[in-house]
Design an enzyme around this catalytic site. Structure first.
Site, PDB file in Angstrom:
ATOM      1  N   ASP A  13       0.816  -1.219   0.000  1.00  0.00           N
ATOM      2  CA  ASP A  13       0.000   0.000   0.000  1.00  0.00           C
ATOM      3  C   ASP A  13       0.851   1.272   0.000  1.00  0.00           C
ATOM      4  O   ASP A  13       0.434   2.301   0.526  1.00  0.00           O
ATOM      5  CB  ASP A  13      -0.965   0.032   1.200  1.00  0.00           C
ATOM      6  CG  ASP A  13      -1.780  -1.241   1.288  1.00  0.00           C
ATOM      7  OD1 ASP A  13      -2.257  -1.687   0.235  1.00  0.00           O
ATOM      8  OD2 ASP A  13      -1.919  -1.782   2.400  1.00  0.00           O
ATOM      9  N   LYS A  16       2.220   1.949  -5.186  1.00  0.00           N
ATOM     10  CA  LYS A  16       2.938   1.438  -6.371  1.00  0.00           C
ATOM     11  C   LYS A  16       2.162   1.699  -7.655  1.00  0.00           C
ATOM     12  O   LYS A  16       2.748   1.988  -8.689  1.00  0.00           O
ATOM     13  CB  LYS A  16       3.204  -0.073  -6.234  1.00  0.00           C
ATOM     14  CG  LYS A  16       4.202  -0.392  -5.144  1.00  0.00           C
ATOM     15  CD  LYS A  16       4.384  -1.874  -4.961  1.00  0.00           C
ATOM     16  CE  LYS A  16       3.134  -2.558  -4.464  1.00  0.00           C
ATOM     17  NZ  LYS A  16       2.773  -2.238  -3.079  1.00  0.00           N
ATOM     18  N   GLY A  40      -4.044  -4.246  -4.292  1.00  0.00           N
ATOM     19  CA  GLY A  40      -5.042  -3.306  -4.781  1.00  0.00           C
ATOM     20  C   GLY A  40      -4.370  -2.050  -5.279  1.00  0.00           C
ATOM     21  O   GLY A  40      -3.555  -1.463  -4.589  1.00  0.00           O
ATOM     22  N   HIS A  41      -4.655  -1.702  -6.491  1.00  0.00           N
ATOM     23  CA  HIS A  41      -4.156  -0.433  -7.018  1.00  0.00           C
ATOM     24  C   HIS A  41      -5.345   0.482  -7.169  1.00  0.00           C
ATOM     25  O   HIS A  41      -6.317   0.116  -7.819  1.00  0.00           O
ATOM     26  CB  HIS A  41      -3.593  -0.618  -8.423  1.00  0.00           C
ATOM     27  CG  HIS A  41      -2.320  -1.386  -8.464  1.00  0.00           C
ATOM     28  ND1 HIS A  41      -1.424  -1.390  -7.444  1.00  0.00           N
ATOM     29  CD2 HIS A  41      -1.799  -2.161  -9.432  1.00  0.00           C
ATOM     30  CE1 HIS A  41      -0.391  -2.141  -7.782  1.00  0.00           C
ATOM     31  NE2 HIS A  41      -0.600  -2.623  -8.983  1.00  0.00           N
ATOM     32  N   GLN A 223       2.238  -6.063  -3.085  1.00  0.00           N
ATOM     33  CA  GLN A 223       2.586  -6.045  -1.652  1.00  0.00           C
ATOM     34  C   GLN A 223       3.886  -5.254  -1.421  1.00  0.00           C
ATOM     35  O   GLN A 223       4.114  -4.295  -2.132  1.00  0.00           O
ATOM     36  CB  GLN A 223       2.693  -7.458  -1.078  1.00  0.00           C
ATOM     37  CG  GLN A 223       1.353  -8.175  -0.956  1.00  0.00           C
ATOM     38  CD  GLN A 223       0.906  -8.837  -2.228  1.00  0.00           C
ATOM     39  OE1 GLN A 223       1.682  -9.512  -2.882  1.00  0.00           O
ATOM     40  NE2 GLN A 223      -0.338  -8.640  -2.594  1.00  0.00           N
TER      41      GLN A 223
HETATM   42  P1  IMP Z   1      -2.443 -12.828   1.834  1.00  0.00           P
HETATM   43  O1  IMP Z   1      -1.519 -12.187   0.867  1.00  0.00           O
HETATM   44  O2  IMP Z   1      -3.894 -12.679   1.482  1.00  0.00           O
HETATM   45  O3  IMP Z   1      -2.067 -14.262   2.106  1.00  0.00           O
HETATM   46  O4  IMP Z   1      -2.283 -12.067   3.251  1.00  0.00           O
HETATM   47  C1  IMP Z   1      -1.105 -12.162   4.025  1.00  0.00           C
HETATM   48  C2  IMP Z   1      -0.757 -10.820   4.668  1.00  0.00           C
HETATM   49  O5  IMP Z   1      -0.366  -9.909   3.663  1.00  0.00           O
HETATM   50  C3  IMP Z   1      -1.926 -10.161   5.410  1.00  0.00           C
HETATM   51  O6  IMP Z   1      -1.410  -9.461   6.535  1.00  0.00           O
HETATM   52  C4  IMP Z   1      -2.471  -9.171   4.397  1.00  0.00           C
HETATM   53  O7  IMP Z   1      -3.129  -8.081   5.011  1.00  0.00           O
HETATM   54  C5  IMP Z   1      -1.167  -8.724   3.734  1.00  0.00           C
HETATM   55  N1  IMP Z   1      -1.370  -8.243   2.369  1.00  0.00           N
HETATM   56  C6  IMP Z   1      -1.602  -8.971   1.252  1.00  0.00           C
HETATM   57  N2  IMP Z   1      -1.696  -8.182   0.172  1.00  0.00           N
HETATM   58  C7  IMP Z   1      -1.522  -6.933   0.610  1.00  0.00           C
HETATM   59  C8  IMP Z   1      -1.469  -5.652  -0.056  1.00  0.00           C
HETATM   60  O8  IMP Z   1      -1.606  -5.515  -1.278  1.00  0.00           O
HETATM   61  N3  IMP Z   1      -1.261  -4.585   0.751  1.00  0.00           N
HETATM   62  C9  IMP Z   1      -1.068  -4.702   2.084  1.00  0.00           C
HETATM   63  N4  IMP Z   1      -1.096  -5.851   2.743  1.00  0.00           N
HETATM   64  C10 IMP Z   1      -1.310  -6.968   2.015  1.00  0.00           C
END
Ligand code: IMP
Length: 424
Positions: A13, A16, A40-41, A223
């Site tokens: 977040d 990017k 999420g963009h 991420q």
């Molecule tokens: P997962 O990627 O759904 O397996 O989640 C694992 C961890 O990564 C959790 O703490 C999510 O909140 C975090 N996470 C996954 N994708 C994002 C992102 O795009 N932004 C921020 N946190 C993320």
């Protein structure tokens, strides 16, 4: 050497999508290299707010080919929905290509993640519940289904039958859920296959050929570094590798192709989900950052935890990713902050750490060592050149740059395309 990589330096977040959007004019191909529809963009362009979770933001540009590379896990239903969403606002998604090697998110991944997170109770990771972890787990266990499997019905059925036998045992006997029926899955996925077929190609060869003729390629991570499966705050991480090393493995190109590595760095820090966060501010200052920065997740809508800029993770991200420059986002959110702080080091167990601590427990116990900096009150939203930033804001950026040891190339002061200021 026309390839560049955009990577998040914090817990995701960082903005990017905004950076990719800023750089996209000069690019021919934009490649997403890991993650799935957990990212999420949010992009503000031509009067539309677009939320993309899987498709690279380069899709907004008619001159760009958007690529989903091998290391991404694809939920075909979501991919098609996003394509339809783009078409609905007049963006043509047909310049999207997808690697046949991408693993697919299947209905049992979603179902299993829901029950396992519940099972973990207070130890839950707070995942996005999009089936990302279970899909990567099956990839490593070599029982995953790939996009290319969609185009051979017999193979698809055979692989699905084998994997579903085990998943249904888990669902029914361990978690007390209903079994999934293969026929429904086959029917749905073969329907997706018809629409996906024209998009699927050998993306590694496509990129190689593009680089050979001097085309500009932007590799875009999802991420952030601190959510990296190997280098992040394990187990509170995602199940793939956002660090730049993985960009090459996923895209299938060599390291000599890359000459720019842009670390996207929010002017403060946020985190969604569980896990340690040394500079978190649970008081009114953190609350204020969350409100002014509209810090709610694009994917799940969850409130992001907020805190101060952390130079320890900044330096860690710089060395892990080989950053050549920093793109600092959301500087405007810091306007009016009283007691503006940056974290220069951690204290844990009587020791000072200027580097990321070598052991998880130390990071969990880390107390930030803060340095207070002069704040500013001016609203930065209308500033259009770096030189017009208030003195204190420039000093803040200089300190960030000095502490991280990487030059800042761009600073953004708002969500619009026009609100990115070149520092050059
Ligand atoms: P997962 O990627 O759904 O397996 O989640 C694992 C961890 O990564 C959790 O703490 C999510 O909140 C975090 N996470 C996954 N994708 C994002 C992102 O795009 N932004 C921020 N946190 C993320």
């Amino acid at each position: 050497m026309p390839a560049s990589i955009v990577v998040g330096t914090q817990w995701g977040d960082e903005g990017k999508g905004k950076a990719t959007d800023y750089l996209a004019d000069g690019m021919d191909l934009v490649v997403r290299y890991q993650g799935g529809n957990n990212a999420g963009h949010t992009i503000l362009a031509e009067g539309h707010t677009l939320k993309l979770q899987l498709i690279p933001s380069g899709v907004l540009y008619p001159h760009i080919t958007s690529v989903i590379a091998d290391g991404v896990v694809v939920d075909p239903r979501v991919l098609l929905e996003e394509m339809d969403g783009l078409s609905a606002v007049g963006v043509d998604p047909s310049r999207l290509v997808v690697s046949g090697n991408c693993h697919m998110i299947m209905p049992y991944h979603l179902e299993l993640e829901r029950v396992t997170e519940r099972f973990l109770g207070k130890n839950a990771l707070g995942t996005t519940k999009r089936g990302i972890g279970p899909a990567y787990a099956d990839k490593a266990a070599r029982i995953g289904l790939r996009v290319q499997d969609l185009f051979d019905e017999a193979i698809f059925r055979e692989k699905l039958d084998i994997v579903l036998r085990e998943k249904n045992q888990l669902l029914t006997r361990v978690y007390g859920r209903l079994p999934l029926t293969p026929d429904t899955i086959v029917e749905d996925y073969l329907r997706y296959a018809e629409r996906l077929r024209p998009l699927v190609t050998d993306t590694s060869k496509l990129l190689h050929d593009a680089l050979l003729v001097g085309k500009q390629v932007l590799l875009e991570g999802a991420q952030g570094t601190m959510l990296d499966l190997d280098k992040g705050t394990y187990p509170f991480v995602t199940s793939s590798n956002p660090v730049t090393g993985y960009a090459l493995a996923s895209a299938g190109i060599g390291p000599r192709e890359v000459d720019r590595v842009i670390g996207i760095t929010k002017a403060y820090v946020t985190r969604v989900g569980a896990g340690p966060f040394p500079t978190e501010d649970r008081g009114p200052d953190g609350q204020r950052l969350g409100e002014l920065g509209r810090e709610f997740g694009t994917v799940t809508g969850r409130k992001r935890r907020c805190g101060w800029f952390d130079a320890v993770i900044g330096r860690y991200a710089a060395r892990l990713n080989g950053l050549t420059e920093l793109f600092v986002t959301k500087l405007d959110v810091l306007s009016g902050s009283r007691g503006l702080k940056v974290c220069t080091a951690y204290r844990a167990d009587g020791e000072t750490f200027e580097d990321f601590p070598p052991h998880q427990s130390l990071f969990h116990r880390a107390e930030p060592v803060f340095e207070e900096l002069e704040g500013w009150d001016e609203d930065l939203g209308s500033v259009r050149s770096f030189g017009d930033l208030p003195n204190a804001a420039r000093k803040y950026l200089e300190r960030v740059q000095e502490l991280v040891g990487v030059p800042i190339s761009v600073v953004s002061v708002g969500p619009d395309r026009t609100q990115s200021l070149s520092a050059g």
